[in-house]
Design an enzyme around this catalytic site. Structure first.
Site, mmCIF file in Angstrom:
data_model
loop_
_atom_site.group_PDB
_atom_site.id
_atom_site.type_symbol
_atom_site.label_atom_id
_atom_site.label_comp_id
_atom_site.label_asym_id
_atom_site.label_seq_id
_atom_site.Cartn_x
_atom_site.Cartn_y
_atom_site.Cartn_z
ATOM 1 N N LYS A 114 0.651 -1.002 -0.052
ATOM 2 C CA LYS A 114 0.002 0.091 -0.073
ATOM 3 C C LYS A 114 0.760 1.176 -0.144
ATOM 4 O O LYS A 114 0.705 2.124 -0.653
ATOM 5 C CB LYS A 114 -0.951 0.038 1.190
ATOM 6 C CG LYS A 114 -2.007 -0.981 0.846
ATOM 7 C CD LYS A 114 -2.819 -1.415 2.280
ATOM 8 C CE LYS A 114 -3.679 -2.721 2.002
ATOM 9 N NZ LYS A 114 -4.542 -2.966 3.176
ATOM 10 N N GLN B 26 -4.749 -1.736 9.362
ATOM 11 C CA GLN B 26 -4.391 -2.978 8.769
ATOM 12 C C GLN B 26 -5.117 -4.058 9.862
ATOM 13 O O GLN B 26 -4.601 -4.085 10.940
ATOM 14 C CB GLN B 26 -3.048 -3.237 8.665
ATOM 15 C CG GLN B 26 -2.732 -4.508 7.982
ATOM 16 C CD GLN B 26 -3.560 -4.714 6.363
ATOM 17 O OE1 GLN B 26 -3.219 -3.605 5.737
ATOM 18 N NE2 GLN B 26 -4.013 -5.897 6.151
ATOM 19 N N ASP C 37 -11.654 1.828 3.911
ATOM 20 C CA ASP C 37 -11.713 0.511 3.582
ATOM 21 C C ASP C 37 -13.105 0.118 3.477
ATOM 22 O O ASP C 37 -13.727 -0.934 3.325
ATOM 23 C CB ASP C 37 -11.158 -0.295 4.794
ATOM 24 C CG ASP C 37 -9.773 -1.033 4.616
ATOM 25 O OD1 ASP C 37 -9.668 -1.171 3.633
ATOM 26 O OD2 ASP C 37 -9.117 -1.146 5.785
#
Ligand code: NAD
Length: 256
Positions: free
Chosen positions: A25, A69, A92
């Site tokens: 990322k 994460q 997300d």
């Protein structure tokens, strides 16, 4: 317009797979020219410390998107963390507000993996309208939002899961089959309809360290009309969609 997207990525602990995902990322941000900040926190970080970092980033002007994460260590309540992220910075799309918006079809962000699958389908010139779509897996991150996106595109959607009976009978009917199970080589060629579009979301690490998907590629490619590989395929699309969501977040936050 003077919009500068910025992504904050938080990782807690040293899970090797998560480390790889976060590195990918960061690299994608560099390639796209998106400003990014990485917060690598010790596994012993408390929930309060993590919540206070999220609050700080929620208020930070240079940050338009925040990503924690997953998974986080067991002593941290994942739901509380997701709910603490400002929904307008939730790149997300895991916050309940964004999940609800995905249900209605009036959404700002779509979770990156299902969004990537839809982009692959679209870019390949495949029309979902009226197609039998079967999603194997019902997780909040992949299976459920994937099913909603296919539905919004007028597919006729069946969701299969660990308690589904006669799975093969269901997958055999699919014009578009999405596998998000987390079991290596779970979908075999005999479970696939001739000419079907097969999308393999699975990322499984075998004992020999090799990566493989949820679809047994060798037998499946003989039957499928189109099929995604692992590695490659959906994985890079997920990262690309994160970049898209970060830019979108920058636009949304600028206008509010
Ligand atoms: P998960 O473990 O949360 O969900 C797995 C789903 O599979 C569950 O809903 C379960 O009901 C279903 N399932 C389990 N056994 C089954 C069976 N025997 N028959 C039918 N269904 C069964 O996993 P997830 O987070 O949805 O991830 C699925 C896979 O996708 C994993 O391999 C994961 O690593 C991968 N993944 C890839 C990306 C990417 O960027 N490509 C992103 C997220 C997840």
């Amino acid at each position: 317009m003077g919009i500068k997207p910025g992504l904050a990525v938080i990782i807690v602990g040293d899970d090797p797979a998560s480390q790889v995902y976060v590195r990918n990322k960061e690299r994608a941000c560099e390639e796209c020219g998106i400003y990014s900040e990485k917060y690598a926190l010790d596994a012993s970080t408390t929930q309060e410390e993590l919540l206070s970092l999220i609050e700080e980033l929620n208020n930070k002007k240079s940050i338009s998107g925040i990503l924690v994460q997953l998974p986080v260590p067991d002593h941290i309540d994942e739901e509380k963390i997701i709910e603490a992220i400002n929904p307008r910075k939730d790149v997300d799309a895991f916050h309940p507000i964004n999940v609800g918006k995905i249900m209605t079809g009036n959404y700002d962000f779509v979770p990156c993996t299902p969004a990537g699958v839809m982009e692959l389908i679209k870019e390949s010139g495949i029309d979902v309208c009226g197609k039998e779509c079967v999603v194997v897996g019902r997780s909040n991150i992949v299976g459920k939002p994937q099913a909603m996106l296919l539905l919004h595109n007028n597919g006729t959607v069946t969701i299969c899961h660990s308690k589904t009976k006669d799975l093969k009978e269901k997958t055999k009917k699919a014009d578009i089959l999405v596998a998000a199970v987390g079991i290596p080589n779970f979908i075999t060629g005999d479970m696939i309809k001739e000419g079907a579009v097969v999308i393999d979301v699975g990322i499984n690490r075998l004992e020999n360290k090799k990566l493989c998907g949820d679809v047994e590629f060798e037998s499946a490619e003989k039957v499928a009309g189109a099929i995604t590989p692992v590695p490659g395929g959906v994985g890079p699309m997920t990262v690309a969609m994160l970049m898209k969501n970060t830019v979108r977040a920058a636009v949304i936050n600028k206008s509010k």
